[in-house]
Design a protein around this motif. Structure first.
Motif, short mmCIF file in Angstrom:
data_model
loop_
_atom_site.label_atom_id
_atom_site.label_comp_id
_atom_site.label_asym_id
_atom_site.label_seq_id
_atom_site.Cartn_x
_atom_site.Cartn_y
_atom_site.Cartn_z
N ARG A 51 0.81 -1.23 0.00
CA ARG A 51 0.00 0.00 0.00
C ARG A 51 0.84 1.27 0.00
O ARG A 51 0.64 2.16 -0.82
CB ARG A 51 -0.93 0.05 1.23
CG ARG A 51 -2.18 -0.77 1.11
CD ARG A 51 -2.60 -1.25 2.49
NE ARG A 51 -1.61 -2.22 2.93
CZ ARG A 51 -1.69 -3.52 2.66
NH1 ARG A 51 -2.73 -3.98 2.05
NH2 ARG A 51 -0.73 -4.35 3.03
N THR A 52 1.77 1.36 0.96
CA THR A 52 2.51 2.62 1.11
C THR A 52 3.33 2.90 -0.15
O THR A 52 3.30 3.99 -0.70
CB THR A 52 3.43 2.54 2.36
OG1 THR A 52 2.62 2.15 3.47
CG2 THR A 52 4.08 3.87 2.65
N ARG A 101 11.59 3.89 3.74
CA ARG A 101 11.06 2.94 4.72
C ARG A 101 12.21 2.07 5.18
O ARG A 101 12.96 1.54 4.37
CB ARG A 101 9.97 2.07 4.10
CG ARG A 101 9.68 0.85 4.96
CD ARG A 101 8.45 0.12 4.58
NE ARG A 101 7.26 0.88 4.91
CZ ARG A 101 6.03 0.34 4.94
NH1 ARG A 101 5.86 -0.93 4.64
NH2 ARG A 101 4.99 1.08 5.26
N VAL A 165 2.51 2.30 13.31
CA VAL A 165 1.20 2.88 12.95
C VAL A 165 0.49 3.34 14.22
O VAL A 165 -0.06 4.45 14.28
CB VAL A 165 0.33 1.84 12.20
CG1 VAL A 165 -1.07 2.38 11.95
CG2 VAL A 165 0.99 1.42 10.89
N ARG A 216 -1.86 -5.63 12.93
CA ARG A 216 -1.20 -6.92 12.70
C ARG A 216 -0.15 -7.14 13.79
O ARG A 216 0.49 -6.18 14.24
CB ARG A 216 -0.51 -6.88 11.33
CG ARG A 216 0.20 -8.13 10.91
CD ARG A 216 0.80 -7.93 9.51
NE ARG A 216 1.89 -6.98 9.51
CZ ARG A 216 3.17 -7.27 9.75
NH1 ARG A 216 3.52 -8.51 10.04
NH2 ARG A 216 4.10 -6.35 9.70
N GLN A 218 3.34 -7.74 14.77
CA GLN A 218 4.56 -7.47 13.98
C GLN A 218 5.57 -8.58 14.23
O GLN A 218 6.62 -8.38 14.86
CB GLN A 218 5.13 -6.11 14.39
CG GLN A 218 4.14 -4.97 14.31
CD GLN A 218 3.93 -4.48 12.88
OE1 GLN A 218 4.87 -4.02 12.25
NE2 GLN A 218 2.71 -4.60 12.38
N GLY A 252 -3.44 -2.55 7.22
CA GLY A 252 -2.97 -3.55 6.28
C GLY A 252 -1.47 -3.78 6.50
O GLY A 252 -0.80 -2.89 6.99
N PRO A 253 -0.93 -4.91 6.12
CA PRO A 253 -1.63 -6.09 5.63
C PRO A 253 -2.40 -6.80 6.76
O PRO A 253 -1.91 -6.88 7.88
CB PRO A 253 -0.49 -6.98 5.13
CG PRO A 253 0.71 -6.57 5.93
CD PRO A 253 0.54 -5.13 6.23
C1 NCD Z 1 2.17 -1.07 8.30
C2 NCD Z 1 3.66 -0.86 8.50
O1 NCD Z 1 4.45 -1.10 7.60
O2 NCD Z 1 4.01 -0.42 9.58
N1 NCD Z 1 1.80 -1.24 6.97
C3 NCD Z 1 1.44 -0.16 6.22
O3 NCD Z 1 2.23 0.72 5.96
N2 NCD Z 1 0.16 -0.07 5.81
C4 NCD Z 1 1.56 -2.07 9.21
C5 NCD Z 1 2.06 -3.47 9.22
O4 NCD Z 1 3.03 -3.86 8.54
O5 NCD Z 1 1.48 -4.26 9.95
#
Ligand code: NCD
Length: 300
Positions: A51-52, A101, A165, A216, A218, A252-253
């Protein structure tokens, strides 16, 4: 706005400006103004993303910016090039904005360094501490459904401790006057997070919630064994414990069958999860555009 590193580095006017611009992009699209130079955005993703990454890429393309996709394995970093040299060379080639990231927080250190050319940094998720663009798109999504978030009860459920998040959402939602409650087993609570109430009982705390945001686990950041069955029994959101008047969210995911039940995947209440992904493009367009305004003094 030179960089977007975390929520705390944004003032209230900037947050409002991002929200307004995102909604303008959503409603009216983008009409490009002539700039002397076409801005270039480079994506440096050292952790996986769907997504990002793609919504940032689409955001840049919608704005008519150049995009550069950096890949560690095919880059000279894998030949031993220093990261600072890599950044200097990317900016010498023409990159204006670096979207990063990573599993640690090096974006803070590198955003403070001096580069021969002007370079802006955008945090697309760093370590366990911050993911500001996700929090901004979540805020945008909540506002679209509830209008104001002031005094609204927002319950964040799950692995708060390892979730960037959650941290960024807590910072942003507290700032705008929401009542944020975190529901998690002790092992996923984090005593370093101030100004938030931690609770252990899912049912009790979600019944009068306006928003329920699931996370989620982690697992890639956790060394200990995770008891999934116990987690599912006590913290899974399902048709039995979800108050359907609330808004169901997830960055997500999703691991269907763990933090959200498998049945919820096809339930009406889950469609907001895809709306979050949809809104991400407009919010990221707004962020990139405000940074470009800072560089070139003009935006749409
Ligand atoms: C999140 C992340 O990467 O922190 N994903 C995202 O950017 N939508 C959440 C996750 O990985 O659980």
């Amino acid at each position: 706005m030179k960089h977007l590193l975390d929520i705390n580095s944004l003032n209230n006017e900037q947050i409002l400006e991002i929200m307004n611009l995102a909604s303008r992009f959503e409603l009216l699209g983008f009409v490009p103004k002539l700039l002397n130079k076409k801005p270039t955005v480079a994506f440096l993703f050292f952790e996986n993303s769907t997504r990002t990454k793609f919504s940032f890429e689409l955001a840049a393309k919608n704005l008519n910016y150049n995009t550069l996709d950096f890949n560690f394995n095919t880059s000279s970093l894998s030949k031993g090039e220093d990261f600072f040299d890599t950044l200097n060379n990317l900016s010498a080639i023409g990159a204006d904005i670096i979207v990063v990231r990573s599993s640690d927080d090096f974006i803070y250190e590198y955003s403070k360094k001096k580069y021969p050319y002007r370079l802006s940094f955008v945090n697309a998720g760093s370590g366990v501490g911050s993911h500001p663009t996700q929090a901004l798109l979540d805020f945008y999504t909540i506002q679209k459904h509830l209008g104001s978030v002031y005094n609204k009860k927002i319950v964040i459920v799950g692995d708060i401790k390892h979730s960037r998040v959650a941290k960024s959402n807590i910072e942003l939602l507290n700032r705008v006057g929401a009542k944020v409650v975190c529901v998690a087993p002790k092992c996923f609570q984090d005593e370093n997070i101030k100004n938030v109430q931690f609770e252990e009982d899912l049912f009790l705390n979600t019944q009068n919630a306006d928003v329920v945001m699931a996370l989620r686990i982690q697992k890639e950041r956790i060394e200990e064994e995770i008891d999934y069955l116990e987690y599912i029994e006590n913290y899974q959101i399902n048709e039995g414990n979800f108050n359907t008047d609330a808004i169901l969210m997830h960055p997500g995911p999703v691991n269907w069958g763990v933090e959200l039940s498998k049945e919820l995947q096809f339930a009406k209440c889950s469609k907001i999860i895809l709306e979050q992904a949809h809104n991400g493009t407009f919010v990221r367009m707004a962020i990139l555009n405000l940074i470009v305004k800072g560089i070139y003094g003009s935006h749409c």
